[in-house]
Design a protein around this motif. Sequence first.
Motif, PDB file in Angstrom:
ATOM      1  N   UNK A 155       2.979  -2.973  -5.674  1.00 21.26           N
ATOM      2  CA  UNK A 155       1.947  -3.702  -6.417  1.00 21.26           C
ATOM      3  C   UNK A 155       1.905  -5.162  -5.971  1.00 21.26           C
ATOM      4  N   UNK A 156       0.701  -5.649  -5.678  1.00 21.20           N
ATOM      5  CA  UNK A 156       0.503  -7.044  -5.292  1.00 21.20           C
ATOM      6  C   UNK A 156      -0.596  -7.596  -6.188  1.00 21.20           C
ATOM      7  N   UNK A 157      -0.190  -8.368  -7.191  1.00 19.93           N
ATOM      8  CA  UNK A 157      -1.169  -8.847  -8.152  1.00 19.93           C
ATOM      9  C   UNK A 157      -1.776  -7.669  -8.897  1.00 19.93           C
ATOM     10  N   UNK A 158      -3.106  -7.612  -8.880  1.00 18.90           N
ATOM     11  CA  UNK A 158      -3.799  -6.498  -9.515  1.00 18.90           C
ATOM     12  C   UNK A 158      -4.049  -5.347  -8.559  1.00 18.90           C
ATOM     13  N   UNK A 159      -3.684  -5.511  -7.309  1.00 19.04           N
ATOM     14  CA  UNK A 159      -3.888  -4.467  -6.311  1.00 19.04           C
ATOM     15  C   UNK A 159      -2.619  -3.664  -6.061  1.00 19.04           C
ATOM     16  N   UNK A 160      -2.742  -2.670  -5.197  1.00 22.07           N
ATOM     17  CA  UNK A 160      -1.620  -1.799  -4.856  1.00 22.07           C
ATOM     18  C   UNK A 160      -1.664  -1.520  -3.365  1.00 22.07           C
ATOM     19  N   UNK A 161      -0.586  -1.887  -2.678  1.00 17.67           N
ATOM     20  CA  UNK A 161      -0.458  -1.618  -1.244  1.00 17.67           C
ATOM     21  C   UNK A 161       0.372  -0.360  -1.054  1.00 17.67           C
ATOM     22  N   UNK A 162      -0.130   0.561  -0.239  1.00 21.43           N
ATOM     23  CA  UNK A 162       0.563   1.819   0.040  1.00 21.43           C
ATOM     24  C   UNK A 162       0.907   1.875   1.526  1.00 21.43           C
ATOM     25  N   UNK A 163       2.155   2.257   1.815  1.00 15.49           N
ATOM     26  CA  UNK A 163       2.626   2.355   3.184  1.00 15.49           C
ATOM     27  C   UNK A 163       3.205   3.748   3.410  1.00 15.49           C
ATOM     28  N   UNK A 164       2.794   4.391   4.486  1.00 13.27           N
ATOM     29  CA  UNK A 164       3.341   5.701   4.867  1.00 13.27           C
ATOM     30  C   UNK A 164       4.569   5.453   5.734  1.00 13.27           C
ATOM     31  N   UNK A 165       5.738   5.730   5.192  1.00 16.49           N
ATOM     32  CA  UNK A 165       6.987   5.477   5.904  1.00 16.49           C
ATOM     33  C   UNK A 165       7.410   6.764   6.624  1.00 16.49           C
ATOM     34  N   UNK A 166       7.515   6.720   7.954  1.00 15.64           N
ATOM     35  CA  UNK A 166       7.927   7.935   8.677  1.00 15.64           C
ATOM     36  C   UNK A 166       9.416   8.207   8.479  1.00 15.64           C
ATOM     37  N   UNK A 167       9.861   9.358   8.952  1.00 18.35           N
ATOM     38  CA  UNK A 167      11.278   9.663   8.905  1.00 18.35           C
ATOM     39  C   UNK A 167      12.065   8.693   9.767  1.00 18.35           C
TER      40      UNK A 167
END
Length: 443
Positions: A155-167
């Motif tokens: 969560x960044x402020x009112x937004x949401x950052x999503x990251x796809x983390x590989x193996x």
Amino acid sequence: MSETVRPTRPRLSVPLTGIRQAGGSVARAFGRSWAVVARRLEPLWRVVSSWALWAWRYVRPVLAVVSPLGWLVLASAATALVVGAVFGWAELLLVGATLAVACIVAACFLFGRSRFRVEIELNPRRVTVGERAIGRVLITNIGDKRSTATTLELPVGRGLAEFAIPGLAANADTEELFAVPTNRRAVIHAGPAVSVRGDQLGLFRRVVKWTEPIELFVHPVTTRLHPTAAGLVRDLEGQITKKITNNDISFHALRDYVTGDDVRYVHWRSSARTGQLMVRQFEESRRSQLTIVHSRDRRYYASDDEFELAVSATASIASQVIRDGTQISVVTEGLQLRTHSVVSILDDSCRIEPLEGETGNARTFAREATKRLPPPSVVVIVAGSLMDASDYRSVQRLFGGDTNVIAIAVALGQKARLTDVAGLSVISIGALTDLPRVMARAV
């Protein structure tokens, strides 16, 4: 004709008061019985409630992994299986079995554990409105085995950052960058970073928290003022007041000695000439103290941009006063800002938000906000264009005659001017660039 005489039935007359008394007796007896039962069941209730709370602490994390959609699918599967079995509907049995199998398959995605070290960095941690701020997330696999692919949410402020983390292999790491919006003054929280395990349908979702949130301060835009004009105080050694005291620096007069006076202040030459002891009197010197009273009541502001301009004006004056080394206090409704450094005042100015609802009048707010502060030599009142001159005057009357009170009326887009309202200096500014020029004229 002969008349038929019908026998009359005897009537039982019961007084209404008797019925009420009987009902009251029954109610009291029932109440006493219930009180006895409650006292006897109280130890059992304590044991049951304590065991229930203990069980809930362990069951709650398990139930939390089921999403609202997952509860809907589980309820639909159970309903379809029960109704299909009762009424012999093969179609409902097939639907229920399909939904149950889907839940079982989705639950398999929850198994497994990853061991990560997640670090969040913001560069820089403090920016001004409009400046660029970049964040960095570093994920390291600290486990002994290769981790499975996962999703990291931040969560960044009112937004949401999503990251796809590989193996990731053991001790391997990866980093992700993200931009932080800085288009308005605020305290932006980044985090906590959580990894999410779950199925693609969203039936189950297991969240693991890896970090605590960190803060990014988006400071208001400020302007530099003339060094001595910002404090509106010319004498940094202290201002002379009309109050008479027995010990200070500025000599006022001599008076007769009174028992208990400090002999250090006896004026021996005058005592020898008059034949009686004379002691010195002084005018009290007050250390320069500036108090800024900033109202964040929305009813005093015509727009959000006007409110932001008022915050910028307050932050500009306070920053310059702190640089000059003059003591200062900055108060607003429900908040006293830290003033031990320029960074602290700018950080706390990010937390000033418009106040909604009924907040009382300006005089009440100013009295409550300043009653525990040191006596000021200068008071600056900051508010929007919708505050009346009578409100400024009511605040001015809270302070003594030796206190210089100046009002700053923020009227976005209006022409800057300096006016006098019954002895009160009112500075009107329409832009932040007007502040240095008009403040220099006010001193």
